[in-house]
Design a protein around this motif. Structure first.
Motif, PDB file in Angstrom:
ATOM      1  N   ALA A 135       0.833  -1.209   0.000  1.00 40.79           N
ATOM      2  CA  ALA A 135       0.000   0.000   0.000  1.00 40.79           C
ATOM      3  C   ALA A 135       0.866   1.256   0.000  1.00 40.79           C
ATOM      4  O   ALA A 135       0.510   2.269  -0.623  1.00 40.79           O
ATOM      5  N   TYR A 136       1.996   1.196   0.686  1.00 50.33           N
ATOM      6  CA  TYR A 136       2.921   2.338   0.687  1.00 50.33           C
ATOM      7  C   TYR A 136       3.448   2.583  -0.735  1.00 50.33           C
ATOM      8  O   TYR A 136       3.473   3.713  -1.220  1.00 50.33           O
ATOM      9  N   PHE A 137       3.876   1.519  -1.391  1.00 51.94           N
ATOM     10  CA  PHE A 137       4.327   1.636  -2.781  1.00 51.94           C
ATOM     11  C   PHE A 137       3.241   2.256  -3.657  1.00 51.94           C
ATOM     12  O   PHE A 137       3.496   3.167  -4.449  1.00 51.94           O
ATOM     13  N   ASP A 138       2.014   1.767  -3.508  1.00 54.66           N
ATOM     14  CA  ASP A 138       0.892   2.177  -4.345  1.00 54.66           C
ATOM     15  C   ASP A 138       0.531   3.651  -4.126  1.00 54.66           C
ATOM     16  O   ASP A 138       0.370   4.417  -5.084  1.00 54.66           O
ATOM     17  N   ILE A 141       4.738   5.985  -3.416  1.00 54.70           N
ATOM     18  CA  ILE A 141       5.798   5.948  -4.429  1.00 54.70           C
ATOM     19  C   ILE A 141       5.192   6.060  -5.825  1.00 54.70           C
ATOM     20  O   ILE A 141       5.528   6.955  -6.604  1.00 54.70           O
ATOM     21  N   LEU A 142       4.283   5.156  -6.136  1.00 54.07           N
ATOM     22  CA  LEU A 142       3.597   5.216  -7.422  1.00 54.07           C
ATOM     23  C   LEU A 142       2.651   6.410  -7.475  1.00 54.07           C
ATOM     24  O   LEU A 142       2.449   7.019  -8.516  1.00 54.07           O
ATOM     25  N   ALA A 143       2.050   6.731  -6.303  1.00 57.66           N
ATOM     26  CA  ALA A 143       1.098   7.845  -6.194  1.00 57.66           C
ATOM     27  C   ALA A 143      -0.029   7.695  -7.215  1.00 57.66           C
ATOM     28  O   ALA A 143      -0.401   8.641  -7.917  1.00 57.66           O
ATOM     29  N   ARG A 144      -0.567   6.508  -7.277  1.00 57.00           N
ATOM     30  CA  ARG A 144      -1.652   6.219  -8.224  1.00 57.00           C
ATOM     31  C   ARG A 144      -2.898   7.014  -7.851  1.00 57.00           C
ATOM     32  O   ARG A 144      -3.338   6.960  -6.703  1.00 57.00           O
ATOM     33  N   PRO A 145      -3.488   7.751  -8.782  1.00 60.63           N
ATOM     34  CA  PRO A 145      -4.705   8.511  -8.461  1.00 60.63           C
ATOM     35  C   PRO A 145      -5.816   7.594  -7.952  1.00 60.63           C
ATOM     36  O   PRO A 145      -6.109   6.559  -8.556  1.00 60.63           O
ATOM     37  N   GLY A 146      -6.400   7.959  -6.829  1.00 59.57           N
ATOM     38  CA  GLY A 146      -7.493   7.192  -6.259  1.00 59.57           C
ATOM     39  C   GLY A 146      -7.077   5.958  -5.496  1.00 59.57           C
ATOM     40  O   GLY A 146      -7.930   5.186  -5.046  1.00 59.57           O
ATOM     41  N   ALA A 147      -5.774   5.739  -5.331  1.00 60.02           N
ATOM     42  CA  ALA A 147      -5.299   4.512  -4.677  1.00 60.02           C
ATOM     43  C   ALA A 147      -5.811   4.385  -3.250  1.00 60.02           C
ATOM     44  O   ALA A 147      -6.102   3.269  -2.789  1.00 60.02           O
ATOM     45  N   GLU A 148      -5.929   5.505  -2.549  1.00 61.12           N
ATOM     46  CA  GLU A 148      -6.335   5.441  -1.139  1.00 61.12           C
ATOM     47  C   GLU A 148      -7.684   4.757  -0.957  1.00 61.12           C
ATOM     48  O   GLU A 148      -7.944   4.150   0.087  1.00 61.12           O
ATOM     49  N   ALA A 149      -8.540   4.822  -1.954  1.00 60.00           N
ATOM     50  CA  ALA A 149      -9.872   4.212  -1.837  1.00 60.00           C
ATOM     51  C   ALA A 149      -9.805   2.697  -1.748  1.00 60.00           C
ATOM     52  O   ALA A 149     -10.785   2.062  -1.329  1.00 60.00           O
ATOM     53  N   TYR A 151      -7.876   1.005   0.231  1.00 57.77           N
ATOM     54  CA  TYR A 151      -7.350   0.581   1.533  1.00 57.77           C
ATOM     55  C   TYR A 151      -8.219   1.136   2.660  1.00 57.77           C
ATOM     56  O   TYR A 151      -8.872   2.176   2.503  1.00 57.77           O
ATOM     57  N   THR A 152      -8.235   0.427   3.775  1.00 58.65           N
ATOM     58  CA  THR A 152      -9.031   0.862   4.917  1.00 58.65           C
ATOM     59  C   THR A 152      -8.353   2.031   5.635  1.00 58.65           C
ATOM     60  O   THR A 152      -7.165   2.314   5.426  1.00 58.65           O
ATOM     61  N   GLU A 153      -9.111   2.679   6.489  1.00 55.50           N
ATOM     62  CA  GLU A 153      -8.540   3.772   7.274  1.00 55.50           C
ATOM     63  C   GLU A 153      -7.378   3.287   8.127  1.00 55.50           C
ATOM     64  O   GLU A 153      -6.367   3.987   8.268  1.00 55.50           O
ATOM     65  N   GLU A 154      -7.512   2.120   8.704  1.00 50.23           N
ATOM     66  CA  GLU A 154      -6.437   1.572   9.535  1.00 50.23           C
ATOM     67  C   GLU A 154      -5.204   1.287   8.692  1.00 50.23           C
ATOM     68  O   GLU A 154      -4.067   1.563   9.111  1.00 50.23           O
ATOM     69  N   GLU A 155      -5.385   0.751   7.488  1.00 49.59           N
ATOM     70  CA  GLU A 155      -4.240   0.501   6.612  1.00 49.59           C
ATOM     71  C   GLU A 155      -3.553   1.802   6.214  1.00 49.59           C
ATOM     72  O   GLU A 155      -2.321   1.900   6.206  1.00 49.59           O
ATOM     73  N   LEU A 156      -4.329   2.828   5.916  1.00 49.30           N
ATOM     74  CA  LEU A 156      -3.742   4.113   5.548  1.00 49.30           C
ATOM     75  C   LEU A 156      -3.026   4.757   6.734  1.00 49.30           C
ATOM     76  O   LEU A 156      -2.008   5.436   6.558  1.00 49.30           O
ATOM     77  N   ARG A 157      -3.549   4.541   7.934  1.00 52.89           N
ATOM     78  CA  ARG A 157      -2.860   5.047   9.124  1.00 52.89           C
ATOM     79  C   ARG A 157      -1.494   4.381   9.264  1.00 52.89           C
ATOM     80  O   ARG A 157      -0.492   5.050   9.561  1.00 52.89           O
ATOM     81  N   ARG A 158      -1.443   3.081   9.018  1.00 50.28           N
ATOM     82  CA  ARG A 158      -0.169   2.367   9.114  1.00 50.28           C
ATOM     83  C   ARG A 158       0.786   2.767   7.985  1.00 50.28           C
ATOM     84  O   ARG A 158       2.004   2.789   8.166  1.00 50.28           O
ATOM     85  N   VAL A 159       0.237   3.081   6.816  1.00 47.37           N
ATOM     86  CA  VAL A 159       1.072   3.590   5.729  1.00 47.37           C
ATOM     87  C   VAL A 159       1.710   4.920   6.137  1.00 47.37           C
ATOM     88  O   VAL A 159       2.910   5.154   5.909  1.00 47.37           O
TER      89      VAL A 159
END
Length: 396
Positions: A135-138, A141-149, A151-159
């Motif tokens: 998820a960090y890569f996505d 690093i890649l900064a893919r548009p809309g990637a955050e959608a 992953y869960t809030e908890e996953e994004l917090r860990r990222v």
């Protein structure tokens, strides 16, 4: 019993055919790795490699792979010519008696891991998938548009937490692992030494804008329908490799992930030459899959088997387990395939790094000692199953 095969990367492979003959390998799984994607495999080139293999007392059992170009997958303007070239290559393989072709229909990226040498307590290492690092890569690093959608809030917090501690060297290693080392040695879109692989990868992803699951399915159906007459004429079996891992990533559609997907493509082009590569490792990485049940359902349409296993872990992570453990249930699969479709070619896959493998420059997942151990373990399981069958013992 199953034919014991081994994936070999051609005459430049540091693992030689003489070494493979000594450890009990019977058939070779390989490809014309020097031919650029989309170009015709000539009969002359096929026979040259085939003769080299046969001179070592082995046979070319399976092609892995005759790559399906991206433009076939997303239906680009070159699709028709690329399919025609593919048909010529299939005919040439059939004339040479090489009649099993393993391929995949995964957009852009083949198999995905975040760590190529994850340590075990015994000093060996194996491939590993860490969802948060991916998820960090996505997202970062890649900064893919809309990637955050995705992953869960908890996953994004860990990222975000990882972002505060990760080093530049670790970021570079993540890029190298995900989009270079696991891709470049298998006729990939990105190769070792390419400048700015992230930019190349973004351009590849952009080719699939507007291609959803239904569109990719239709493109796969179109491709298979186009090549089946050649497969029928020359007796060539096509067997698609499941998506690895068997779930959606990077906003791309993945269409060979579970029972419903497998049933769909087999019925969409209902021809016995249209079949499955049963990769127990890829399928077992998805907790939604039961490899034993899938084998029972699709053994008759399986043309090639990859015997490896994974262990699912909390949070969506998974690791390549030993061939004797994990969710692959390999001895049960051997029982099912020998009963329902005996004598299939099989290869062990993704062996551990051990006993100096890590210093030999082997391709990621393709160690010598680790796969040799795995082959011995699988050969032992095959011997058990052969004994059970000889004595009329059925184990379900």
């Amino acid at each position: 019993m199953m034919e014991k095969t081994w994936r070999w990367f051609g005459k430049k492979d540091p693992i030689t055919l003489s070494m493979l003959r000594q450890i009990g390998v019977e058939g070779i799984v390989t490809a014309l790795h020097d031919v650029p994607n989309g170009e015709v495999w000539t009969e002359e080139a096929i026979r040259d490699l085939q003769s080299y293999i046969e001179a070592h007392g082995l046979r070319w059992s399976v092609v892995e792979s005759l790559p399906v170009c991206e433009a076939i997958k997303y239906a680009g303007p070159e699709r028709e010519q690329l399919i025609e070239n593919y048909k010529v290559s299939l005919a040439n393989l059939g004339r040479c008696g090489v009649k099993t072709v393993c391929y995949n229909f995964m957009p852009v990226i083949d198999w995905v891991r975040t760590d190529l040498q994850h340590p075990w307590p015994d000093g060996t290492s194996s491939l590993y998938y860490d969802r948060i690092r991916f998820a960090y890569f996505d997202t970062k690093i890649l900064a893919r548009p809309g990637a955050e959608a995705d992953y869960t809030e908890e996953e994004l917090r860990r990222v975000a937490e990882l972002d505060r501690t990760i080093t530049e060297a670790e970021k570079d290693e993540l890029v190298d692992t995900i989009i270079v080392k696991t891709q470049g040695f298998v006729n990939g879109n990105i190769r070792e030494g390419d400048k700015n692989p992230v930019a190349i990868f973004r351009r590849l992803l952009a080719q699939y804008e507007g291609i959803d699951r239904a569109a990719l399915r239709e493109n796969m159906r179109y491709f298979l329908a186009a090549i089946m007459p050649v497969c029928e004429e020359y007796g060539v079996n096509m067997c698609v490799h499941p998506d690895d891992p068997p779930f959606q990533i990077l906003g791309l559609p993945r269409i060979v992930t579970n029972e419903e997907d497998i049933r769909w493509f087999l019925e969409a082009v209902d021809n016995p030459h249209n079949g499955l590569t049963f990769c127990a490792g890829s399928l077992s990485a998805g907790t939604h899959n039961d490899t034993r049940e899938l084998a029972r359902q699709f053994a008759r349409r399986t043309h090639f088997v990859h015997l490896r296993s994974t262990e699912a872990m909390p949070g969506g992570n998974f690791i390549e387990s030993t061939h004797l453990s994990g969710r692959g249930h390999l001895i049960d699969l051997i029982r099912i395939f020998e009963r329902e479709n005996p004598g299939l070619p099989m290869r062990v896959d993704h062996g551990r790094m051990m006993l100096g493998d890590e210093d030999k420059g082997y391709n990621a997942g393709y160690s010598f000692h680790g796969r040799m151990l795995a082959l011995a373990q699988v050969e032992g399981m095959m011997a058990v199953v052969a004994d059970e069958m000889a004595r009329g013992i059925r184990v379900d």
